[in-house]
Design a protein around this motif. Structure first.
Motif, PDB file in Angstrom:
ATOM      1  N   GLU A  37       2.115   8.646  -5.690  1.00 50.17           N
ATOM      2  CA  GLU A  37       2.429   8.897  -4.287  1.00 50.17           C
ATOM      3  C   GLU A  37       3.938   8.916  -4.060  1.00 50.17           C
ATOM      4  OE1 GLU A  37       0.320   5.822  -2.299  1.00 50.17           O
ATOM      5  OE2 GLU A  37      -1.619   6.885  -2.339  1.00 50.17           O
ATOM      6  N   LEU A  38       4.640   8.004  -4.739  1.00 49.01           N
ATOM      7  CA  LEU A  38       6.102   7.979  -4.616  1.00 49.01           C
ATOM      8  C   LEU A  38       6.718   9.257  -5.187  1.00 49.01           C
ATOM      9  CD1 LEU A  38       6.880   4.260  -5.585  1.00 49.01           C
ATOM     10  CD2 LEU A  38       7.065   5.297  -3.316  1.00 49.01           C
ATOM     11  N   GLU A  39       6.173   9.720  -6.278  1.00 48.33           N
ATOM     12  CA  GLU A  39       6.682  10.948  -6.891  1.00 48.33           C
ATOM     13  C   GLU A  39       6.432  12.153  -5.997  1.00 48.33           C
ATOM     14  OE1 GLU A  39       6.005   9.504 -11.537  1.00 48.33           O
ATOM     15  OE2 GLU A  39       4.571  10.833 -10.545  1.00 48.33           O
ATOM     16  N   ASP A  40       5.298  12.154  -5.302  1.00 46.69           N
ATOM     17  CA  ASP A  40       4.947  13.279  -4.431  1.00 46.69           C
ATOM     18  C   ASP A  40       5.851  13.353  -3.200  1.00 46.69           C
ATOM     19  OD1 ASP A  40       2.938  14.003  -6.150  1.00 46.69           O
ATOM     20  OD2 ASP A  40       1.338  13.001  -5.017  1.00 46.69           O
ATOM     21  N   ILE A  41       6.420  12.219  -2.809  1.00 48.81           N
ATOM     22  CA  ILE A  41       7.299  12.190  -1.632  1.00 48.81           C
ATOM     23  C   ILE A  41       8.609  12.925  -1.903  1.00 48.81           C
ATOM     24  CG2 ILE A  41       8.609  10.664  -0.086  1.00 48.81           C
ATOM     25  CD1 ILE A  41       6.472   8.553  -0.533  1.00 48.81           C
ATOM     26  N   ASN A  42       8.967  13.032  -3.192  1.00 44.96           N
ATOM     27  CA  ASN A  42      10.228  13.671  -3.589  1.00 44.96           C
ATOM     28  C   ASN A  42      11.450  12.961  -3.013  1.00 44.96           C
ATOM     29  OD1 ASN A  42       9.174  15.789  -5.206  1.00 44.96           O
ATOM     30  ND2 ASN A  42       8.646  16.944  -3.352  1.00 44.96           N
ATOM     31  N   LEU A  43      11.472  11.671  -3.191  1.00 44.13           N
ATOM     32  CA  LEU A  43      12.630  10.894  -2.764  1.00 44.13           C
ATOM     33  C   LEU A  43      13.842  11.261  -3.624  1.00 44.13           C
ATOM     34  CD1 LEU A  43      10.891   7.415  -2.394  1.00 44.13           C
ATOM     35  CD2 LEU A  43      11.854   8.765  -0.527  1.00 44.13           C
ATOM     36  N   THR A  67       8.408  -3.091  -8.564  1.00 45.04           N
ATOM     37  CA  THR A  67       8.287  -4.447  -9.115  1.00 45.04           C
ATOM     38  C   THR A  67       6.841  -4.937  -9.077  1.00 45.04           C
ATOM     39  OG1 THR A  67       8.750  -5.432  -6.942  1.00 45.04           O
ATOM     40  CG2 THR A  67      10.639  -5.019  -8.390  1.00 45.04           C
ATOM     41  N   ARG A  68       6.571  -5.951  -9.896  1.00 45.65           N
ATOM     42  CA  ARG A  68       5.242  -6.587  -9.972  1.00 45.65           C
ATOM     43  C   ARG A  68       4.131  -5.587 -10.267  1.00 45.65           C
ATOM     44  NH1 ARG A  68       5.228 -11.834  -8.845  1.00 45.65           N
ATOM     45  NH2 ARG A  68       6.939 -12.733  -7.645  1.00 45.65           N
ATOM     46  N   SER A  69       4.431  -4.647 -11.130  1.00 49.00           N
ATOM     47  CA  SER A  69       3.440  -3.641 -11.513  1.00 49.00           C
ATOM     48  C   SER A  69       2.577  -4.202 -12.645  1.00 49.00           C
ATOM     49  CB  SER A  69       4.150  -2.363 -11.965  1.00 49.00           C
ATOM     50  OG  SER A  69       3.225  -1.391 -12.340  1.00 49.00           O
ATOM     51  N   LEU A  70       1.338  -4.583 -12.329  1.00 48.72           N
ATOM     52  CA  LEU A  70       0.470  -5.205 -13.324  1.00 48.72           C
ATOM     53  C   LEU A  70      -0.062  -4.203 -14.335  1.00 48.72           C
ATOM     54  CD1 LEU A  70      -1.585  -7.659 -11.066  1.00 48.72           C
ATOM     55  CD2 LEU A  70       0.418  -8.153 -12.473  1.00 48.72           C
ATOM     56  N   HIS A 113       0.057   4.930 -15.467  1.00 50.04           N
ATOM     57  CA  HIS A 113       0.583   5.631 -14.298  1.00 50.04           C
ATOM     58  C   HIS A 113      -0.337   5.333 -13.117  1.00 50.04           C
ATOM     59  CE1 HIS A 113       3.478   8.822 -13.083  1.00 50.04           C
ATOM     60  NE2 HIS A 113       2.613   8.998 -12.093  1.00 50.04           N
ATOM     61  N   THR A 114       0.171   4.665 -12.081  1.00 48.51           N
ATOM     62  CA  THR A 114      -0.672   4.235 -10.967  1.00 48.51           C
ATOM     63  C   THR A 114      -0.664   5.253  -9.830  1.00 48.51           C
ATOM     64  OG1 THR A 114       1.137   3.055  -9.891  1.00 48.51           O
ATOM     65  CG2 THR A 114      -0.170   1.831 -11.521  1.00 48.51           C
ATOM     66  N   ARG A 115      -1.613   5.071  -8.928  1.00 49.59           N
ATOM     67  CA  ARG A 115      -1.671   5.945  -7.767  1.00 49.59           C
ATOM     68  C   ARG A 115      -0.436   5.772  -6.895  1.00 49.59           C
ATOM     69  NH1 ARG A 115      -6.571   5.269  -3.580  1.00 49.59           N
ATOM     70  NH2 ARG A 115      -5.377   3.372  -3.131  1.00 49.59           N
ATOM     71  N   PHE A 116       0.051   4.523  -6.783  1.00 46.99           N
ATOM     72  CA  PHE A 116       1.245   4.256  -5.974  1.00 46.99           C
ATOM     73  C   PHE A 116       2.450   5.007  -6.533  1.00 46.99           C
ATOM     74  CE2 PHE A 116       4.730   1.105  -4.748  1.00 46.99           C
ATOM     75  CZ  PHE A 116       4.829   1.575  -3.445  1.00 46.99           C
ATOM     76  N   GLN A 117       2.572   4.993  -7.854  1.00 41.17           N
ATOM     77  CA  GLN A 117       3.687   5.711  -8.477  1.00 41.17           C
ATOM     78  C   GLN A 117       3.572   7.219  -8.227  1.00 41.17           C
ATOM     79  OE1 GLN A 117       4.249   4.893 -12.643  1.00 41.17           O
ATOM     80  NE2 GLN A 117       5.838   6.446 -12.891  1.00 41.17           N
ATOM     81  N   PRO A 167       0.809  -1.231   0.000  1.00 43.43           N
ATOM     82  CA  PRO A 167       0.000   0.000   0.000  1.00 43.43           C
ATOM     83  C   PRO A 167       0.837   1.273   0.000  1.00 43.43           C
ATOM     84  CG  PRO A 167      -0.011  -1.015   2.185  1.00 43.43           C
ATOM     85  CD  PRO A 167       0.664  -1.991   1.269  1.00 43.43           C
ATOM     86  N   ARG A 168       2.038   1.206   0.576  1.00 48.59           N
ATOM     87  CA  ARG A 168       2.898   2.397   0.646  1.00 48.59           C
ATOM     88  C   ARG A 168       4.333   1.956   0.888  1.00 48.59           C
ATOM     89  NH1 ARG A 168       0.027   1.968   5.186  1.00 48.59           N
ATOM     90  NH2 ARG A 168      -1.596   3.303   4.322  1.00 48.59           N
ATOM     91  N   ILE A 169       5.257   2.891   0.655  1.00 45.86           N
ATOM     92  CA  ILE A 169       6.671   2.633   0.931  1.00 45.86           C
ATOM     93  C   ILE A 169       6.934   2.871   2.410  1.00 45.86           C
ATOM     94  CG2 ILE A 169       7.384   4.999   0.379  1.00 45.86           C
ATOM     95  CD1 ILE A 169       9.977   3.813  -0.767  1.00 45.86           C
ATOM     96  N   SER A 170       7.763   2.033   3.016  1.00 47.16           N
ATOM     97  CA  SER A 170       8.005   2.138   4.456  1.00 47.16           C
ATOM     98  C   SER A 170       8.989   3.267   4.766  1.00 47.16           C
ATOM     99  CB  SER A 170       8.563   0.818   4.998  1.00 47.16           C
ATOM    100  OG  SER A 170       9.902   0.629   4.552  1.00 47.16           O
ATOM    101  N   GLU A 171       8.955   3.720   6.011  1.00 51.19           N
ATOM    102  CA  GLU A 171       9.891   4.746   6.460  1.00 51.19           C
ATOM    103  C   GLU A 171      11.327   4.215   6.436  1.00 51.19           C
ATOM    104  OE1 GLU A 171       9.263   7.931   7.088  1.00 51.19           O
ATOM    105  OE2 GLU A 171       7.202   7.506   6.457  1.00 51.19           O
ATOM    106  N   ILE A 172      11.475   2.918   6.688  1.00 57.05           N
ATOM    107  CA  ILE A 172      12.813   2.299   6.648  1.00 57.05           C
ATOM    108  C   ILE A 172      13.387   2.379   5.243  1.00 57.05           C
ATOM    109  CG2 ILE A 172      14.069   0.117   6.898  1.00 57.05           C
ATOM    110  CD1 ILE A 172      12.092  -0.631   9.124  1.00 57.05           C
TER     111      ILE A 172
END
Length: 424
Positions: free
Chosen positions: A167-173, A154-157, A161-165, A130-135
């Motif tokens: 969300e990851l982009e919004d985190i600005n990692l 991985t395992r992106s069916l 462009h998915t919601r998970f992707q 559901p989300r990327i961990s803080e670790i």
């Protein structure tokens, strides 16, 4: 497995004919010359899909045994190596051990040639979560300080462009690219989902080749240079010790003997052969260099209150003057570092009058060392960039010019420095 069933995945079939990475680096031959091969560290939690990804790229069977080893996988004719790492478990102690092992592996390889460095990290997270961990966030942040990181979902069916992707982009990692992939075809309750995303991963990795090659080359050259500088300082300290012994040996003989050994050791660090002609150049140049150094020290002595002061006074003046000599010389930092090393090693209360010859000999060794080190740094950089070893004649010519440059720099100091304000 229950998570996979929730998404209706029945099985996975290996895409043994996947050609997505064929031709990797073909358009980046200049970048690949110094590194030969792009080394990628594949990191992620256990069961995240690292093995599937590696298998799809290299068409190699990946060991499923639990091990602490970092294992490289390659494919003939493909200039990329994927290093499989131990999966990260939930146990905090185990995670710390894995992180420490990976950090040590990166550091150790960085001390070798550019082709041995780790160049890129593929950090894998699962699209099933559901989300990327803080670790994960923290470790991505730590890794990005050392290496460029590509975040692989991985395992992106879905190929959309998915919601998970998002969300990851919004985190600005601190990652260079976020790439969703399905490394191998998946068969679900609603039909087959073809493998996808590997071409995008290939393109993202290729886009880093110029950067990582330049970075690896600069680090390797500078690292060899730093080791050589430390080595030459040790020889300079030996020169101080030798001249402190009351043996009637000519100053030039002592410096020539030390320099011969020193230049041989420096040559080994850079992987080149020390030519006899270069030693002859050094012996010839010493005559002029000795005079320039002697005049330099004499000018300092003239402006000291008296010559019965501790030798540290002379060294303090010497370091200050070198720091402020006119012109931007690549030799300045090295010589200042050497003088400070002298100051720490020589007895502080030793009268100046008893140490001038020692310092003169040590400086002579130092001037030769820095000219040779700068020569080999230039030559090694050219070798990495062209893939061709630099010839002996090129090394000789470049060394002759470097030695000339450093002596001219010192001569400018002798003529242009305001000696009346030289003392500290």
């Amino acid at each position: 497995m229950a998570m996979f069933n929730y998404f209706g995945i029945k099985q996975s079939t290996m895409s043994i004919n996947n050609q997505s990475f064929d031709g990797f680096g073909k358009a980046y031959q200049a970048a690949l010359k110094p590194i030969k091969n792009c080394n990628v560290l594949v990191i992620g939690n256990t069961g995240i899909g690292k093995s599937t990804l590696i298998r799809s790229v290299t068409q190699s069977e990946v060991s499923q045994s639990i091990t602490n080893k970092i294992t490289p996988y390659t494919k003939a004719g493909l200039p990329i190596s994927l290093y499989d790492t131990c999966g990260l478990e939930k146990d905090e102690k185990q995670r710390r051990q894995v992180k420490q092992k990976i950090a040590e592996f990166i550091k150790q390889n960085k001390q070798k040639e550019p082709k041995d460095h780790i160049h890129v990290v593929w950090y894998c997270v699962s699209a099933m979560l559901p989300r990327i961990s803080e670790i994960d966030k923290k470790w991505i942040n730590d890794l990005s300080k050392e290496l460029p990181v590509i975040l692989v979902i991985t395992r992106s069916l879905s190929q959309q462009h998915t919601r998970f992707q998002s969300e990851l982009e919004d985190i600005n990692l601190p990652v260079r690219k976020i790439v969703p992939i399905l490394a191998e075809q998946e068969v679900t309750d609603v039909g087959s989902v073809p493998a996808h995303g590997l071409v995008s991963l290939k393109t993202a990795t290729e886009g880093l080749l110029d950067e990582v090659a330049k970075k690896a080359t600069i680090y390797a050259v500078d690292n060899k240079g730093s080791q050589a500088v430390n080595l030459s300082i040790r020889y300079g300290l030996v020169a101080l010790g030798v001249r402190a012994v009351p043996i009637p040996i000519a100053n030039t003989f002592v410096s020539s003997l030390l320099q011969s050994r020193m230049l041989e050791d420096i040559s080994k660090l850079f992987g080149v052969k020390l030519e006899r002609e270069l030693l002859q150049q050094v012996y010839t140049a010493e005559v002029g260099a000795t005079g320039i150094i002697s005049l330099f020290l004499e000018n300092i002595l003239k402006n000291l209150p008296n010559q019965n002061l501790p030798v540290t006074e002379l060294l303090a003046n010497l370091a200050q003057i070198i720091s402020f000599l006119p012109g931007n010389s690549p030799f300045e930092d090295y010589l200042v570092k050497m003088v400070f090393s002298f100051s720490e090693a020589i007895p502080g209360q030793l009268p100046i009058i008893g140490a001038v010859t020692n310092i003169s000999t040590a400086l002579l060794v130092g001037l030769t060392a820095i000219a040779y080190i700068e020569t080999l740094k230039d030559c090694k950089k050219a070798e990495y960039e062209t893939g061709r070893p630099v010839s002996s004649s090129e090394i000789l010519n470049k060394f002759e010019q470097k030695y000339k440059d450093i002596l001219e720099w010192f001569q400018c100091g002798n003529s242009d420095w305001n000696w009346s304000t030289a003392s500290v």
